[in-house]
Design a protein around this motif. Structure first.
Motif, PDB file in Angstrom:
ATOM      1  N   VAL A 103      -6.997  -6.315   0.457  1.00 42.74           N
ATOM      2  CA  VAL A 103      -6.628  -5.405   1.531  1.00 42.74           C
ATOM      3  C   VAL A 103      -7.696  -4.341   1.779  1.00 42.74           C
ATOM      4  O   VAL A 103      -8.276  -3.801   0.839  1.00 42.74           O
ATOM      5  CB  VAL A 103      -5.309  -4.678   1.157  1.00 42.74           C
ATOM      6  CG1 VAL A 103      -4.797  -3.836   2.316  1.00 42.74           C
ATOM      7  CG2 VAL A 103      -4.254  -5.676   0.702  1.00 42.74           C
ATOM      8  N   VAL A 104      -7.961  -4.059   3.063  1.00 43.98           N
ATOM      9  CA  VAL A 104      -8.735  -2.879   3.444  1.00 43.98           C
ATOM     10  C   VAL A 104      -7.794  -2.002   4.257  1.00 43.98           C
ATOM     11  O   VAL A 104      -6.994  -2.508   5.057  1.00 43.98           O
ATOM     12  CB  VAL A 104      -9.975  -3.258   4.281  1.00 43.98           C
ATOM     13  CG1 VAL A 104     -10.631  -2.015   4.898  1.00 43.98           C
ATOM     14  CG2 VAL A 104     -10.992  -3.995   3.412  1.00 43.98           C
ATOM     15  N   MET A 148       0.686   3.150   0.587  1.00 42.82           N
ATOM     16  CA  MET A 148       0.646   1.687   0.595  1.00 42.82           C
ATOM     17  C   MET A 148      -0.504   1.138  -0.237  1.00 42.82           C
ATOM     18  O   MET A 148      -0.428   0.034  -0.761  1.00 42.82           O
ATOM     19  CB  MET A 148       0.594   1.156   2.023  1.00 42.82           C
ATOM     20  CG  MET A 148       1.932   1.172   2.736  1.00 42.82           C
ATOM     21  SD  MET A 148       3.297   0.560   1.722  1.00 42.82           S
ATOM     22  CE  MET A 148       2.899  -1.172   1.611  1.00 42.82           C
ATOM     23  N   ALA A 149      -1.593   1.908  -0.372  1.00 40.06           N
ATOM     24  CA  ALA A 149      -2.685   1.477  -1.242  1.00 40.06           C
ATOM     25  C   ALA A 149      -2.147   1.317  -2.668  1.00 40.06           C
ATOM     26  O   ALA A 149      -2.402   0.321  -3.347  1.00 40.06           O
ATOM     27  CB  ALA A 149      -3.821   2.493  -1.207  1.00 40.06           C
ATOM     28  N   ARG A 150      -1.374   2.297  -3.107  1.00 46.18           N
ATOM     29  CA  ARG A 150      -0.798   2.228  -4.460  1.00 46.18           C
ATOM     30  C   ARG A 150       0.252   1.127  -4.556  1.00 46.18           C
ATOM     31  O   ARG A 150       0.274   0.346  -5.497  1.00 46.18           O
ATOM     32  CB  ARG A 150      -0.160   3.582  -4.816  1.00 46.18           C
ATOM     33  CG  ARG A 150       0.633   3.529  -6.125  1.00 46.18           C
ATOM     34  CD  ARG A 150       1.160   4.889  -6.524  1.00 46.18           C
ATOM     35  NE  ARG A 150       2.124   5.404  -5.556  1.00 46.18           N
ATOM     36  CZ  ARG A 150       2.638   6.630  -5.609  1.00 46.18           C
ATOM     37  NH1 ARG A 150       2.271   7.468  -6.556  1.00 46.18           N
ATOM     38  NH2 ARG A 150       3.507   7.036  -4.704  1.00 46.18           N
ATOM     39  N   LEU A 188       0.172  -2.038  -7.100  1.00 43.34           N
ATOM     40  CA  LEU A 188       1.207  -2.262  -8.120  1.00 43.34           C
ATOM     41  C   LEU A 188       1.818  -3.648  -7.979  1.00 43.34           C
ATOM     42  O   LEU A 188       2.251  -4.249  -8.952  1.00 43.34           O
ATOM     43  CB  LEU A 188       2.306  -1.197  -8.015  1.00 43.34           C
ATOM     44  CG  LEU A 188       1.922   0.204  -8.478  1.00 43.34           C
ATOM     45  CD1 LEU A 188       3.070   1.182  -8.244  1.00 43.34           C
ATOM     46  CD2 LEU A 188       1.530   0.212  -9.953  1.00 43.34           C
ATOM     47  N   GLU A 189       1.835  -4.183  -6.756  1.00 48.53           N
ATOM     48  CA  GLU A 189       2.408  -5.504  -6.535  1.00 48.53           C
ATOM     49  C   GLU A 189       1.379  -6.614  -6.749  1.00 48.53           C
ATOM     50  O   GLU A 189       1.633  -7.773  -6.441  1.00 48.53           O
ATOM     51  CB  GLU A 189       3.020  -5.599  -5.137  1.00 48.53           C
ATOM     52  CG  GLU A 189       4.338  -4.846  -4.991  1.00 48.53           C
ATOM     53  CD  GLU A 189       5.453  -5.398  -5.883  1.00 48.53           C
ATOM     54  OE1 GLU A 189       5.347  -6.533  -6.374  1.00 48.53           O
ATOM     55  OE2 GLU A 189       6.445  -4.665  -6.086  1.00 48.53           O
ATOM     56  N   GLY A 190       0.185  -6.253  -7.200  1.00 46.17           N
ATOM     57  CA  GLY A 190      -0.789  -7.278  -7.562  1.00 46.17           C
ATOM     58  C   GLY A 190      -1.871  -7.525  -6.530  1.00 46.17           C
ATOM     59  O   GLY A 190      -2.738  -8.370  -6.739  1.00 46.17           O
ATOM     60  N   ALA A 191      -1.838  -6.824  -5.405  1.00 40.50           N
ATOM     61  CA  ALA A 191      -2.902  -6.995  -4.413  1.00 40.50           C
ATOM     62  C   ALA A 191      -4.129  -6.185  -4.844  1.00 40.50           C
ATOM     63  O   ALA A 191      -4.029  -5.277  -5.662  1.00 40.50           O
ATOM     64  CB  ALA A 191      -2.421  -6.542  -3.041  1.00 40.50           C
ATOM     65  N   GLN A 192      -5.273  -6.561  -4.262  1.00 37.18           N
ATOM     66  CA  GLN A 192      -6.521  -5.856  -4.553  1.00 37.18           C
ATOM     67  C   GLN A 192      -6.843  -5.004  -3.339  1.00 37.18           C
ATOM     68  O   GLN A 192      -7.097  -5.560  -2.256  1.00 37.18           O
ATOM     69  CB  GLN A 192      -7.625  -6.888  -4.695  1.00 37.18           C
ATOM     70  CG  GLN A 192      -8.354  -6.866  -5.990  1.00 37.18           C
ATOM     71  CD  GLN A 192      -9.470  -7.894  -5.945  1.00 37.18           C
ATOM     72  OE1 GLN A 192      -9.295  -9.005  -5.451  1.00 37.18           O
ATOM     73  NE2 GLN A 192     -10.615  -7.508  -6.432  1.00 37.18           N
ATOM     74  N   ASP A 199      -8.111 -10.301   3.398  1.00 38.33           N
ATOM     75  CA  ASP A 199      -7.197 -11.088   4.230  1.00 38.33           C
ATOM     76  C   ASP A 199      -6.232 -10.204   5.011  1.00 38.33           C
ATOM     77  O   ASP A 199      -5.415 -10.694   5.781  1.00 38.33           O
ATOM     78  CB  ASP A 199      -6.436 -12.123   3.389  1.00 38.33           C
ATOM     79  CG  ASP A 199      -5.651 -11.490   2.247  1.00 38.33           C
ATOM     80  OD1 ASP A 199      -5.239 -10.322   2.374  1.00 38.33           O
ATOM     81  OD2 ASP A 199      -5.458 -12.169   1.212  1.00 38.33           O
ATOM     82  N   THR A 200      -6.347  -8.893   4.779  1.00 37.71           N
ATOM     83  CA  THR A 200      -5.391  -7.979   5.404  1.00 37.71           C
ATOM     84  C   THR A 200      -6.060  -6.652   5.737  1.00 37.71           C
ATOM     85  O   THR A 200      -6.847  -6.136   4.950  1.00 37.71           O
ATOM     86  CB  THR A 200      -4.207  -7.716   4.436  1.00 37.71           C
ATOM     87  OG1 THR A 200      -3.616  -8.974   4.102  1.00 37.71           O
ATOM     88  CG2 THR A 200      -3.159  -6.822   5.056  1.00 37.71           C
TER      89      THR A 200
END
Lengths: 427, 123
Positions: free
Chosen positions: A159-160, A171-173, A177-181, A250-251
């Motif tokens: 994610v950017v 939402m960055a946090r 926490l949900e495993g996204a980078q 991808d996001t």
């Protein structure tokens, strides 16, 4: 169908306005809510930090909402859910709210008074002019928040985030926490619009870089986002050639500002302030259309829900007074002039005859002021002076005015903020 | 001797703090702060940083697919990801009330994970 007070929106503003209107003696209050449950945006704000001022404890959004929902239910205040208001009109002094719902179809509801509590919306991609493709994977931060926190979907893995508003930081946090980078947060301004606490606890805690004076200049990908290009910007916010950097992702989440949602207000002809994008209101939080009141994020975007509740209580009480015929005769309206570093004040005018014992004036400054001071001048004479160590555009400020200051002959009321002797701006 | 650089979150000033610790990890000196709150924050943040963790848990048979949850109080910062892993494994059956315990004593922190929203059962 007729109701004494119709509240448009069942979020924090609508709930607090309905409760205070009922407590002020109006039996017949109706809340119209377009979602299937009350609570508004708080239901997807699952992080903590709500209610420190109101309840002296740190609640999550849904917990804060529940306190008000329970109170409204205990008072037996009716709420129509799934009901979208599509028109608001005033003819021959009668207010008519037109709404549609699956259960009741089309309804025209006459109202003694209306309180606008529609909240605000996020600025979309279309408002930004980012060039590039239009693949899937571009969300506003609030949409991503809804997907993760309410629907249980993770909208992306890499994610950017563009914009460092509080929702983007939260939402960055959350995505981390949900495993996204989360690759980085890009902010076009040289400073973040988010709270310090969120910068530290949402970015620094997880080593997410905050790239100030940077923006997205290209989005790549056909079906799905494959990457974005970010670049540094100059002091006129123009991208600097040669500083482009490709970031695979991808996001892309957008957290680039909130706009009060005033379509209905405009339909009925409420005067809108260009500074707040919300209705211009008087000391009673009444708009330019008699009987129509406004509070919460539809009036001006707040940073703390506690202040929304406080403001909405005031609006609900004033709507009740109007319906019960308890409002004092209008005297003379004095405009509030924002001066110095102040960008706007809410309210915009004040009628001493209608004012309660005290009146909270809320405002924002245009730029950061360190070692600052707030001054209130009535006919050029100082009636209030308060020192503030720091005032920032991201944090709402307030000044409490007293009825006893007014004799009824005053012409000008000036609210001023700026550096005190020896202080400096933008330091 | 070690030095830690932090941003104070006490107010919008966001003072850049420098916290010096000795070999035992005890705080020797906090500099860069402009008030007492900054010093307290610097000491706490270097010796025992804690956070409230909030997330969601799958709900079986509920009107909504997930329920928001939180740690009842703060937990040590270095336990956040372990706590998240435990929360990811957890599930709960509707109806859920605010305050229902979803996980007891998460990761041995002594802190429960509780539901922060009511989710009624699906009709």
């Amino acid at each position: 169908m007729r109701h004494d007070i119709v509240i448009i929106g069942g979020g924090p503003a609508g709930l607090a306005a309905a409760i205070s209107a009922r407590e002020a003696g109006v039996e017949d209050v109706l809340i119209l809510e377009r979602e299937q449950e009350l609570g508004g945006i708080l239901n997807q704000c699952i992080h903590n930090g709500f209610g420190l001022h109101t309840f002296q404890e740190e609640l999550t959004g849904p917990e804060y909402a529940a306190r008000y929902i329970e109170k409204a239910q205990a008072l037996g205040i009716p709420a129509q859910l799934g009901a979208t208001v599509i028109d608001l009109a005033r003819e021959d002094g009668v207010l008519t709210v037109t709404c549609v719902s699956r259960q009741a179809g089309l309804q025209c509801i006459q109202a003694g008074a209306v309180v606008l509590c529609m909240g605000c919306r996020e600025r979309p991609r279309g408002a930004l002019n980012i060039p590039g493709c239009r693949p899937a994977g571009i969300f506003s931060a609030g949409t991503a928040q809804r997907l993760v926190n309410r629907e249980g979907y993770l909208p992306g893995r890499k994610v950017v985030i563009l914009g460092s508003g509080d929702i983007g930081l939260i939402m960055a946090r959350r995505m981390t926490l949900e495993g996204a980078q989360v690759q980085c947060v890009a902010e076009i301004q040289p400073y973040s619009g988010g709270l310090k606490r969120n910068i530290v606890q949402c970015l620094d805690d997880y080593g997410i870089p905050l790239k100030l004076s940077h923006t997205v200049v290209d989005i790549r990908g056909k079906e799905r986002v494959e990457g974005v290009t970010i670049a540094a910007v100059d002091d006129r916010m123009q991208p600097i050639p040669g500083t482009e950097e490709d970031i695979p992702c991808d996001t892309l989440l957008l957290s680039v500002g909130l706009i009060p949602e005033n379509e209905l207000s405009r339909q009925i002809g409420v005067e809108i302030s260009p500074a707040t994008n919300g209705p211009r209101v008087n000391e009673s939080l009444e708009t330019s259309i008699p009987g129509v009141f406004a509070c919460g994020n539809v009036l001006h975007v707040h940073d703390l829900v506690d202040y929304v509740s406080e403001e909405a209580e005031q609006a609900g009480r004033n709507a009740a007074r109007a319906v019960l015929g308890q409002s004092a005769e209008t005297g003379r309206e004095i405009p509030l002039s924002p001066t110095g570093a102040i960008r706007y004040t809410v309210p915009a005018t004040l009628d001493p005859a209608r004012m309660q014992e005290t009146l909270t004036v809320r405002f924002r400054v245009k730029e950061t002021v360190k070692s600052g001071q707030i001054r209130v001048l009535l006919d050029g004479k100082e009636v209030l002076r308060r020192n503030r160590p720091i005032m920032a555009p991201g944090e709402m400020e307030q000044a409490v005015l007293k009825k006893e200051w007014f004799t009824g002959t005053e012409q000008t009321l000036e609210v001023w903020a700026g550096p005190r002797e020896g202080g400096n701006t933008n330091g | 001797m070690a030095e830690h650089e932090l941003t104070c979150i006490g107010c919008p000033l966001g003072c850049a703090l420098r916290v010096e610790t000795d070999d035992t990890g005890a705080v020797v000196r906090v500099t860069g702060n402009t008030c007492k709150r900054g010093e307290d924050y610097g000491r706490r943040e270097v010796t025992c940083p804690t956070r409230t963790v909030t997330s969601t848990v799958r709900v079986a048979g509920g009107k909504e697919p997930v329920v928001p949850v939180r740690t009842r109080t703060d937990i040590p910062k270095d336990r956040i990801f372990a706590c998240m892993e435990a929360v990811r494994q957890a599930h709960i059956a509707a109806p859920v009330s605010i305050g229902d315990v979803v996980l007891h004593n998460v990761c041995g922190t002594g802190v429960d994970v509780i539901a922060s929203k009511a989710v009624p059962a699906r009709e």
